[in-house]
Design an enzyme around this catalytic site. Structure first.
Site, PDB file in Angstrom:
ATOM      1  N   SER A  13       8.128   3.009   2.553  1.00 62.51           N
ATOM      2  CA  SER A  13       8.301   1.721   1.882  1.00 62.51           C
ATOM      3  C   SER A  13       8.404   1.917   0.381  1.00 62.51           C
ATOM      4  CB  SER A  13       7.101   0.841   2.220  1.00 62.51           C
ATOM      5  OG  SER A  13       6.837  -0.059   1.173  1.00 62.51           O
ATOM      6  N   LYS A  14       9.086   0.983  -0.252  1.00 63.47           N
ATOM      7  CA  LYS A  14       9.187   1.108  -1.699  1.00 63.47           C
ATOM      8  C   LYS A  14       7.826   0.936  -2.362  1.00 63.47           C
ATOM      9  CE  LYS A  14      11.397  -3.347  -1.293  1.00 63.47           C
ATOM     10  NZ  LYS A  14      12.706  -3.978  -1.391  1.00 63.47           N
ATOM     11  N   ARG A  15       6.887   0.390  -1.616  1.00 61.82           N
ATOM     12  CA  ARG A  15       5.526   0.274  -2.154  1.00 61.82           C
ATOM     13  C   ARG A  15       4.920   1.642  -2.435  1.00 61.82           C
ATOM     14  NH1 ARG A  15       4.504  -5.013  -0.925  1.00 61.82           N
ATOM     15  NH2 ARG A  15       5.489  -5.714   0.980  1.00 61.82           N
ATOM     16  N   ASP A  16       5.464   2.648  -1.766  1.00 59.10           N
ATOM     17  CA  ASP A  16       4.936   3.990  -1.978  1.00 59.10           C
ATOM     18  C   ASP A  16       5.043   4.402  -3.439  1.00 59.10           C
ATOM     19  OD1 ASP A  16       4.474   4.046   0.697  1.00 59.10           O
ATOM     20  OD2 ASP A  16       6.220   5.270   1.187  1.00 59.10           O
ATOM     21  N   LYS A  17       6.061   3.887  -4.106  1.00 60.10           N
ATOM     22  CA  LYS A  17       6.200   4.213  -5.526  1.00 60.10           C
ATOM     23  C   LYS A  17       5.016   3.657  -6.306  1.00 60.10           C
ATOM     24  CE  LYS A  17      11.222   4.268  -5.683  1.00 60.10           C
ATOM     25  NZ  LYS A  17      12.402   3.663  -6.317  1.00 60.10           N
TER      26      LYS A  17
END
Length: 637
Positions: A338-342
């Site tokens: 997920s882009k939340r990983d960033k």
RNA sequence: GGCCCCAUCGUCUAGCCCGGUCCAGGACGUCAGGUUCUCAUCCUGAAAACAGGGGUUCGAAUCCCCUUGGGGUCACCA
């Protein structure tokens, strides 16, 4: 690890006029008959090639909208424009594309922008450019002008518009049809009320299901329903809910087989929101039908939605397309990619710094954001990508590549991405001539050999290390001249300093020297960093100086004087000539090692650089001699 | 938690549908060598898996069941 934010959006779209939202409406020709029933025709045979039985039998009465009679297979990729193109989305698009192409069908791009608050045109354009960069081109969909003058997309079948926000009248007609046939009803509770009830149910460990109002009778537009409809028509705020059927729903999935959902598992879900936009479930069903989609291939996370879609299709008298749910792509730690990983990575790194004494005041100031915003981010109240990217830039934190543009910025090749993605959840099951598993292929191979039968059922982890290896191999497979040109193009966009530092007539030498050292274009830039050093100020690695210049009583240093003389006489100052000079020296000094290393340290400041002849030639005679002189001067003081 | 899906080396996977040719093959990574002016490339070799338990069968990675584990999903997001 990407250090940069996504590239600017200007390249693939030369004219900058962007996606054409108006145009595709004009060509629209959705034929609707009375009562909002959509005209459909029979699906052409031969569509069902999966390893499982065909989906539910055709409904005799159903006719299907007929955009073009000679292309039976139509697949679509339907992203919501709320961010960049995720690698998982890219994989879905790739498979949809490959299948359509394999079956001589059409691949369509549809933008699902029914979430008015989160959708943006920029994001839609970005997704299209990322797809185009990968080489995944859509036959039907918003028109995207490419830098080479070609235009991807368009409405050749007359099924547009391709932005759902422009199709609202269509959804409204279908919704009305549902209401009038007693299969949908207005509901007037506010979302707050519903949320409260849901929370209560969860707290009591019950599954929340919206209770169908007592007066609603499935399949009947009775007085109670009419009263609700009148209230809705009078302007009262409401949502439309679907009257789910009371029977079991069976989905025939081409990958998973038969998936059954027991009666009573579904509740009356919302099909039209209070703002008048359809929900995802409703819009997909209406669009897939009216746009002639025959095969829905999407990630397994949508599997649980499918019964809703099938129920909706049945209520509307639509055909059910063939479904193929693909396994998910996960992180190496098995979490969902997920882009939340960033945000997670950025947060963790910043918290490390805070633990080391950095104050949040200073951090907020350095980042140029309000302290409250940073505090909220650190407290995990949000996963702001903007904040994460600022942290990455200011504190030099490498963020994981998640989206396609991250990989582009990190110097990956689109062909390597497609190859790697093509192997995530699919496998050709073929051997190479020497008996090994065939796993290197291009888009042409994929469109020729792709089949739903060989889609796997198990989730796969996104192994960046293997991707890197694929990318290195793809770079290695590039002819030198092509590598030189493409790497230069990448550098101009992402490493302009390097591109400017090396005259174009010397670029081929650089590229040749760097190619084997470049697993990515960015690696290549790193290997070429000697070229951007300032001749008068570049640093020397003390350990390298000690080992290669001062050791053995300064043997290396003494050699530099000789080297300087010979190099000054080199003509032309090109790799072949320089190689000859080094060869001669190596014969007098006992091998190439004792010759090359001192020179390397002198001109690059470190014991590591690309091969010396190219390194010297790229610098050119005057810079090379200047560096040699500087080193000799510094070392003798 | 309810419902649903899945299960071969650390990872991606071949083999599974049509049981024996599989003491399970390939790739990435790892380790050990070799080539080389550094780094890298390249070459050779090695270690490394059928989740567990029951069946069925002369025989199971392959078929069935259970357990365990992992995942998805339960929004007026898609």
């Amino acid at each position: 690890m990407a250090r940069q934010t996504c590239p600017s959006r200007s390249r693939a779209n030369g004219s900058g006029e962007g996606v054409d939202r108006q145009d595709d409406t004009a060509a629209r020709r959705i034929s609707m008959s009375q009562a909002g029933a959509v005209c459909v025709r029979n699906r052409t045979g031969g569509a069902y090639t999966g390893r499982h039985a065909p989906v539910s039998p055709p409904r005799p009465g159903a006719v299907r909208f007929s955009p073009m009679s000679d292309s039976p297979v139509v697949t679509r990729f339907a992203p919501s424009p709320t961010g960049h193109l995720h690698v998982g989305g890219a994989r879905s698009a790739l498979f949809c594309w490959a299948y359509a192409k394999n079956r001589a069908g059409r691949f369509m791009l549809r933008i699902e922008d029914t979430d008015a608050a989160r959708s943006s045109d920029d994001s839609a354009r970005g997704i299209m450019e990322d797809l185009a960069w990968l080489g995944i081109e859509w036959d039907d969909g918003p028109a995207l002008p490419l830098s080479d003058g070609r235009i991807v997309g368009g409405d050749g079948r007359g099924v547009g518009p391709f932005f759902q926000a422009r199709r609202v009248p269509l959804y409204d007609r279908c919704a009305e049809q549902l209401v009038k046939s007693g299969r949908a009803y207005p509901a007037f509770e506010s979302s707050d009320v519903i949320d409260g009830q849901r929370r209560e149910a969860v707290a009591a460990k019950r599954t929340y299901r919206y209770p169908r109002p007592a007066e609603i009778e499935p399949g009947r537009f009775n007085d109670g329903l009419k009263a609700r409809w009148d209230r809705a028509l009078a302007g009262e705020s409401h949502v439309l809910r679907f009257v789910v059927p009371s029977h079991e729903i069976i989905v025939q999935d081409q990958v998973l087989g038969e998936v059954k959902i027991a009666a009573g598992e579904l509740d009356d879900f919302v099909i039209r929101k209070a703002d008048g936009f359809p929900t995802y479930h409703f819009a997909v069903v209406v669009d897939d039908e009216t746009m002639g989609v025959t095969h829905v291939m999407r990630a397994q996370e949508h599997l649980a939605n499918t019964p809703r879609h099938v129920a909706l299709q049945q209520a509307l008298g639509f055909r059910t397309p063939a479904y193929a749910h693909m396994p998910l792509i996960m992180n190496m730690d098995n979490s969902k990619m997920s882009k939340r990983d960033k945000a997670k990575v950025a947060r963790a790194k910043l918290q490390e710094r805070v633990a080391q004494g950095l104050t949040t005041q200073d951090a907020a100031a350095a980042l140029g954001i309000p302290q409250a915003e940073l505090a909220a981010f650190l407290a995990k109240e949000n996963d702001s990508l903007a904040v994460a990217e600022k942290i990455a830039r200011v504190y030099d934190v490498p963020l994981p590549e998640i989206e396609v543009c991250d990989f582009r910025a990190a110097g990956y090749l689109p062909e390597a991405m497609c190859n790697f993605l093509g192997l995530l959840g699919w496998n050709p099951g073929m051997k190479t001539a020497d008996g090994k598993d065939l796993e290197k292929f291009d888009l042409a191979f994929l469109r020729q050999h792709f089949s739903i039968e060989r889609i796997g059922r198990t989730n796969s982890k996104f192994d960046r290390v293997k991707l890197l290896s694929f990318n290195a191999d793809a770079i290695g497979a590039l002819p030198d001249t092509e590598f030189a040109a493409r790497w230069r193009g990448w550098c101009e966009e992402f490493e302009p300093t390097l591109a400017r530092a090396v005259p174009s007539d010397r670029w081929a030498w650089l590229a040749r020297a760097v190619k084997a050292r470049a697993r990515t274009f960015r690696d290549g830039a790193k290997a070429a960093s000697f070229a951007v050093l300032d001749d008068a100020t570049y640093p020397f690695d003390p350990a390298a100086v000690a080992k290669h210049l001062r050791a053995s009583d300064g043997a290396g240093l003494r050699l530099l004087a000789d080297a300087r003389t010979r190099l000054a006489a080199a003509e032309p100052f090109e790799p072949e000539v320089l190689h000859g000079i080094l060869e001669q020296m190596s014969q007098q000094h006992g091998g190439m090692g004792p010759v090359a290393q001192p020179i390397r340290v002198a001109i690059a400041g470190t014991a590591v650089s690309p091969p010396l002849p190219e390194t010297l030639a790229v610098l050119g005679k005057s810079r090379a001699l200047a560096r040699l002189d500087r080193c000799i001067g510094l070392a003798s003081t």
